[in-house]
Design a protein around this motif. Sequence first.
Motif, PDB file in Angstrom:
ATOM      1  N   HIS A   1      -2.512  -4.222 -10.994  1.00 30.40           N
ATOM      2  CA  HIS A   1      -1.221  -4.903 -11.106  1.00 30.40           C
ATOM      3  C   HIS A   1      -0.662  -5.266  -9.718  1.00 30.40           C
ATOM      4  N   TYR A   2      -0.710  -4.307  -8.801  1.00 29.67           N
ATOM      5  CA  TYR A   2      -0.201  -4.579  -7.455  1.00 29.67           C
ATOM      6  C   TYR A   2      -1.076  -5.582  -6.685  1.00 29.67           C
ATOM      7  N   LEU A   3      -2.375  -5.518  -6.922  1.00 28.39           N
ATOM      8  CA  LEU A   3      -3.271  -6.483  -6.272  1.00 28.39           C
ATOM      9  C   LEU A   3      -3.003  -7.898  -6.790  1.00 28.39           C
ATOM     10  N   LYS A   4      -2.735  -8.015  -8.074  1.00 26.76           N
ATOM     11  CA  LYS A   4      -2.383  -9.336  -8.610  1.00 26.76           C
ATOM     12  C   LYS A   4      -1.081  -9.817  -8.032  1.00 26.76           C
ATOM     13  N   GLU A   5      -0.164  -8.882  -7.877  1.00 35.77           N
ATOM     14  CA  GLU A   5       1.133  -9.225  -7.306  1.00 35.77           C
ATOM     15  C   GLU A   5       0.977  -9.684  -5.849  1.00 35.77           C
ATOM     16  N   VAL A   6       0.136  -8.989  -5.071  1.00 35.38           N
ATOM     17  CA  VAL A   6      -0.137  -9.391  -3.701  1.00 35.38           C
ATOM     18  C   VAL A   6      -0.875 -10.726  -3.664  1.00 35.38           C
ATOM     19  N   GLY A   7      -1.832 -10.909  -4.563  1.00 37.94           N
ATOM     20  CA  GLY A   7      -2.557 -12.169  -4.636  1.00 37.94           C
ATOM     21  C   GLY A   7      -1.639 -13.313  -5.030  1.00 37.94           C
ATOM     22  N   GLY A   8      -0.626 -13.125  -5.836  1.00 37.71           N
ATOM     23  CA  GLY A   8       0.319 -14.162  -6.236  1.00 37.71           C
ATOM     24  C   GLY A   8       1.283 -14.507  -5.110  1.00 37.71           C
ATOM     25  N   ASN A   9       1.566 -13.602  -4.205  1.00 43.45           N
ATOM     26  CA  ASN A   9       2.514 -13.831  -3.099  1.00 43.45           C
ATOM     27  C   ASN A   9       1.880 -14.641  -1.967  1.00 43.45           C
ATOM     28  N   GLN A  10       0.586 -14.721  -1.936  1.00 42.22           N
ATOM     29  CA  GLN A  10      -0.052 -15.425  -0.839  1.00 42.22           C
ATOM     30  C   GLN A  10       0.204 -16.860  -1.048  1.00 42.22           C
TER      31      GLN A  10
ATOM     32  N   SER B   1       0.836  -1.202   0.000  1.00 42.07           N
ATOM     33  CA  SER B   1       0.000   0.000   0.000  1.00 42.07           C
ATOM     34  C   SER B   1       0.871   1.253   0.000  1.00 42.07           C
ATOM     35  N   VAL B   2       1.916   1.211   0.807  1.00 42.85           N
ATOM     36  CA  VAL B   2       2.830   2.357   0.863  1.00 42.85           C
ATOM     37  C   VAL B   2       3.526   2.516  -0.485  1.00 42.85           C
ATOM     38  N   LEU B   3       3.931   1.379  -1.068  1.00 38.26           N
ATOM     39  CA  LEU B   3       4.611   1.413  -2.365  1.00 38.26           C
ATOM     40  C   LEU B   3       3.679   1.953  -3.444  1.00 38.26           C
ATOM     41  N   ILE B   4       2.429   1.501  -3.413  1.00 37.08           N
ATOM     42  CA  ILE B   4       1.454   1.981  -4.403  1.00 37.08           C
ATOM     43  C   ILE B   4       1.221   3.467  -4.205  1.00 37.08           C
ATOM     44  N   ALA B   5       1.066   3.848  -2.958  1.00 29.92           N
ATOM     45  CA  ALA B   5       0.813   5.270  -2.687  1.00 29.92           C
ATOM     46  C   ALA B   5       1.991   6.120  -3.137  1.00 29.92           C
ATOM     47  N   SER B   6       3.199   5.604  -2.879  1.00 29.62           N
ATOM     48  CA  SER B   6       4.358   6.398  -3.294  1.00 29.62           C
ATOM     49  C   SER B   6       4.472   6.463  -4.812  1.00 29.62           C
ATOM     50  N   LYS B   7       4.115   5.367  -5.481  1.00 31.14           N
ATOM     51  CA  LYS B   7       4.161   5.350  -6.938  1.00 31.14           C
ATOM     52  C   LYS B   7       3.117   6.306  -7.504  1.00 31.14           C
ATOM     53  N   ILE B   8       1.934   6.315  -6.860  1.00 31.39           N
ATOM     54  CA  ILE B   8       0.866   7.177  -7.342  1.00 31.39           C
ATOM     55  C   ILE B   8       1.268   8.632  -7.139  1.00 31.39           C
ATOM     56  N   ILE B   9       1.867   8.906  -6.040  1.00 30.73           N
ATOM     57  CA  ILE B   9       2.259  10.277  -5.756  1.00 30.73           C
ATOM     58  C   ILE B   9       3.374  10.705  -6.707  1.00 30.73           C
ATOM     59  N   GLU B  10       4.287   9.757  -6.974  1.00 32.45           N
ATOM     60  CA  GLU B  10       5.402  10.078  -7.851  1.00 32.45           C
ATOM     61  C   GLU B  10       4.909  10.362  -9.263  1.00 32.45           C
ATOM     62  N   LYS B  11       4.037   9.591  -9.705  1.00 31.67           N
ATOM     63  CA  LYS B  11       3.533   9.744 -11.074  1.00 31.67           C
ATOM     64  C   LYS B  11       2.152  10.357 -10.992  1.00 31.67           C
ATOM     65  N   GLN B  12       1.934  11.381 -11.233  1.00 37.53           N
ATOM     66  CA  GLN B  12       0.594  11.918 -11.265  1.00 37.53           C
ATOM     67  C   GLN B  12       0.002  11.458 -12.588  1.00 37.53           C
ATOM     68  N   ILE B  13      -0.697  10.357 -12.473  1.00 35.64           N
ATOM     69  CA  ILE B  13      -1.200   9.760 -13.705  1.00 35.64           C
ATOM     70  C   ILE B  13      -2.709   9.853 -13.733  1.00 35.64           C
ATOM     71  N   ASP B  14      -3.227   9.524 -14.860  1.00 36.09           N
ATOM     72  CA  ASP B  14      -4.677   9.597 -15.001  1.00 36.09           C
ATOM     73  C   ASP B  14      -5.345   8.413 -14.310  1.00 36.09           C
ATOM     74  N   GLU B  15      -6.660   8.456 -14.304  1.00 32.29           N
ATOM     75  CA  GLU B  15      -7.425   7.438 -13.578  1.00 32.29           C
ATOM     76  C   GLU B  15      -7.239   6.062 -14.166  1.00 32.29           C
ATOM     77  N   LYS B  16      -7.190   5.948 -15.438  1.00 29.97           N
ATOM     78  CA  LYS B  16      -7.058   4.658 -16.090  1.00 29.97           C
ATOM     79  C   LYS B  16      -5.719   4.027 -15.750  1.00 29.97           C
ATOM     80  N   SER B  17      -4.681   4.769 -15.798  1.00 26.57           N
ATOM     81  CA  SER B  17      -3.364   4.259 -15.450  1.00 26.57           C
ATOM     82  C   SER B  17      -3.316   3.886 -13.973  1.00 26.57           C
TER      83      SER B  17
END
Length: 161
Positions: free
Chosen positions: A152-161, A129-145
């Motif tokens: 992508h991160y949720l799939k990554e978290v789901g794959g690590n379980q 969550s912190v990584l996603i938040a930092s990535k979102i803050i770093e990249k001010q991207i549009d909603e779709k991105s």
Amino acid sequence: MSFVPSTFIISLIAFGILYFLLQKYAFGPLFGIMEQRRSHITSEIQTAEQNRKQSEQLLNEQKEAIQAARKDAYDMIEQAKLTSGKQADEIIQLAKAEAARLKEEAIRDIENEKNKAVASLKSQVSAMSVLIASKIIEKQIDEKSQEQLVEHYLKEVGGNQ
């Protein structure tokens, strides 16, 4: 036949002398031997009767001893059955207690491992969550991105379980 008193008296005296001699030398010892024989037979009969009574007594004692031995053997067998039954029950109770202890121990271990896994997952999720938040803050991207990045991160978290 005529009666002659002198012959009669001589015959009577001869008979008396013969009776006296027979009484002294024949009848006395003969009756003595017969009396000894009678007392010997009587004592043998008494001895045989005593032996028979002793034999019966010994037979009864042996029968009682055999009965006592049978009873003792039966009692020993019954005692052995009771003891073995008690030991079997004790072994079963110990086995049940050990099984219950092992089950409780396994449940505690599973619970501990589950708690560790949940804690690890929470720390990974918070790190993500912190990584996603930092990535979102770093990249001010549009909603779709942003949605693609979250998926992508949720799939990554789901794959690590």
